[in-house]
Design an enzyme around this catalytic site. Structure first.
Site, PDB file in Angstrom:
ATOM      1  N   ASP A  63       0.838  -1.201   0.000  1.00 45.34           N
ATOM      2  CA  ASP A  63       0.000   0.000   0.000  1.00 45.34           C
ATOM      3  C   ASP A  63       0.880   1.260   0.000  1.00 45.34           C
ATOM      4  O   ASP A  63       0.385   2.382  -0.121  1.00 45.34           O
ATOM      5  CB  ASP A  63      -1.013   0.003   1.151  1.00 45.34           C
TER       6      ASP A  63
ATOM      7  N   GLU B  45       9.121  -4.378  10.496  1.00 40.89           N
ATOM      8  CA  GLU B  45       9.534  -3.071   9.967  1.00 40.89           C
ATOM      9  C   GLU B  45       9.933  -2.133  11.105  1.00 40.89           C
ATOM     10  O   GLU B  45       9.221  -2.012  12.117  1.00 40.89           O
ATOM     11  CB  GLU B  45       8.373  -2.457   9.170  1.00 40.89           C
TER      12      GLU B  45
HETATM   13  O1  KIV Z   1       3.533  -1.167   1.694  1.00 36.89           O
HETATM   14  C1  KIV Z   1       4.710  -1.575   1.710  1.00 36.89           C
HETATM   15  O2  KIV Z   1       5.530  -1.279   0.817  1.00 36.89           O
HETATM   16  C2  KIV Z   1       5.113  -2.421   2.807  1.00 36.89           C
HETATM   17  C3  KIV Z   1       6.559  -2.812   2.905  1.00 36.89           C
HETATM   18  C4  KIV Z   1       7.375  -1.681   3.368  1.00 36.89           C
HETATM   19  C5  KIV Z   1       6.768  -4.019   3.724  1.00 36.89           C
HETATM   20  O3  KIV Z   1       4.316  -2.769   3.609  1.00 36.89           O
END
Ligand code: KIV
Length: 270
Positions: free
Chosen positions: A44, A182
């Site tokens: 997202d 994260e």
């Molecule tokens: O939306 C995204 O790109 C993510 C990654 C950073 C894991 O959730």
């Protein structure tokens, strides 16, 4: 045969590290698939990288389905994961089931990702029980930006670290096939990784996770804004695009483009 969720657990048991990159469009997905990146996440984060929003909160299921189906068409060999956006699973359990189902049925992704612990653990159990593989996501989960008061590293206190460890174990027990970690301290990334049998995929979670993920714009040097500490830029495509555009503009103004090799001749075959 494309990568599947069982491969990831097998790789962890063999101590084989792997990569995941985000992808949002057909052309980029083709190049990443050709490079044998085994896992592509239609994150997202496309709210920022593709649509220019300040955060992920405005992203809709329609945005996600459109971009995910393009990535699936471009990457026949990768495991493609669709990221459930804000409010796709926040109001009701029915929303979670319907929207996860839409991802598999309409976009043809192979799995979905959801952020957080709490109710997400129950949704993970429910979806995996229906044949919809789920990737968890803990730590600095971007849809919680308002709750966190900004993009701040999570799990720094003992209590917060224990909560993340606890949620990770619960997600695994509920059937998650992998967990993204994260923005957490490296030591916590290592503890979570060692306590799970499913792989952890880190982004700003240190070197000990089973896999690493980067946002494709960050990794290719396409992000003109702040570059986070955890990012390594493997190319500088932003400046290369700017340089190419300046050269094109100059060539057209000077008459250097188009030159004879770019012209069609009357009556010719090329
Ligand atoms: O939306 C995204 O790109 C993510 C990654 C950073 C894991 O959730």
């Amino acid at each position: 045969m494309s990568t599947n969720v069982r491969d990831l657990r097998k790789w962890k048991s063999e101590g084989k590290r792997f990569t995941m990159l985000t992808a949002y469009d057909y052309t980029t997905a083709r190049w990443l698939d050709q490079a044998a990146i085994p896992v592509l996440l239609v994150g997202d984060s496309l709210g920022m990288t593709m649509l220019g929003y300040p955060d992920t909160l405005s992203v809709t299921m329609e945005d996600m389905i459109r971009h995910s189906s393009a990535v699936v068409r471009g990457a026949p060999n990768a495991l493609v994961i669709g990221d459930m956006p804000f409010m796709a699973y926040h109001a009701t359990r029915e929303d979670a089931v319907r929207n996860a189902g839409r991802f598999l049925q309409e976009a043809r992704v192979h799995a979905v990702k959801m952020e957080g612990g709490g109710r997400v653990i129950e949704y993970t159990r429910e979806l995996t029980g229906m044949g919809i593989p789920v990737m968890g996501h803990l730590g600095l989960t971007p849809t919680f930006v308002n709750q966190f008061g900004g993009y701040r590293v999570q799990g720094r206190s003992d209590e917060a670290a224990e909560q993340i460890l606890h949620d990770a174990r619960d997600l695994e027990e509920a059937g998650a096939f992998a967990v993204v970690l994260e923005g957490i301290p490296s030591g916590l990334g290592q503890r979570v990784t060692e306590s799970l049998t499913v792989p952890t995929i880190g982004i700003g979670a240190g070197p000990h996770t089973d896999a690493q993920v980067l946002v494709v714009q960050d990794f290719l040097g396409l992000n003109p804004d702040h570059v986070a500490k955890y990012v390594k830029q493997y190319a500088q495509l932003g400046p290369a695009i700017e340089q190419a555009a300046r050269q094109f503009d100059q060539d057209v103004r000077s008459g250097a483009f188009p030159s004879p090799e770019h012209e069609y001749a009357a009556g010719g075959s090329r």
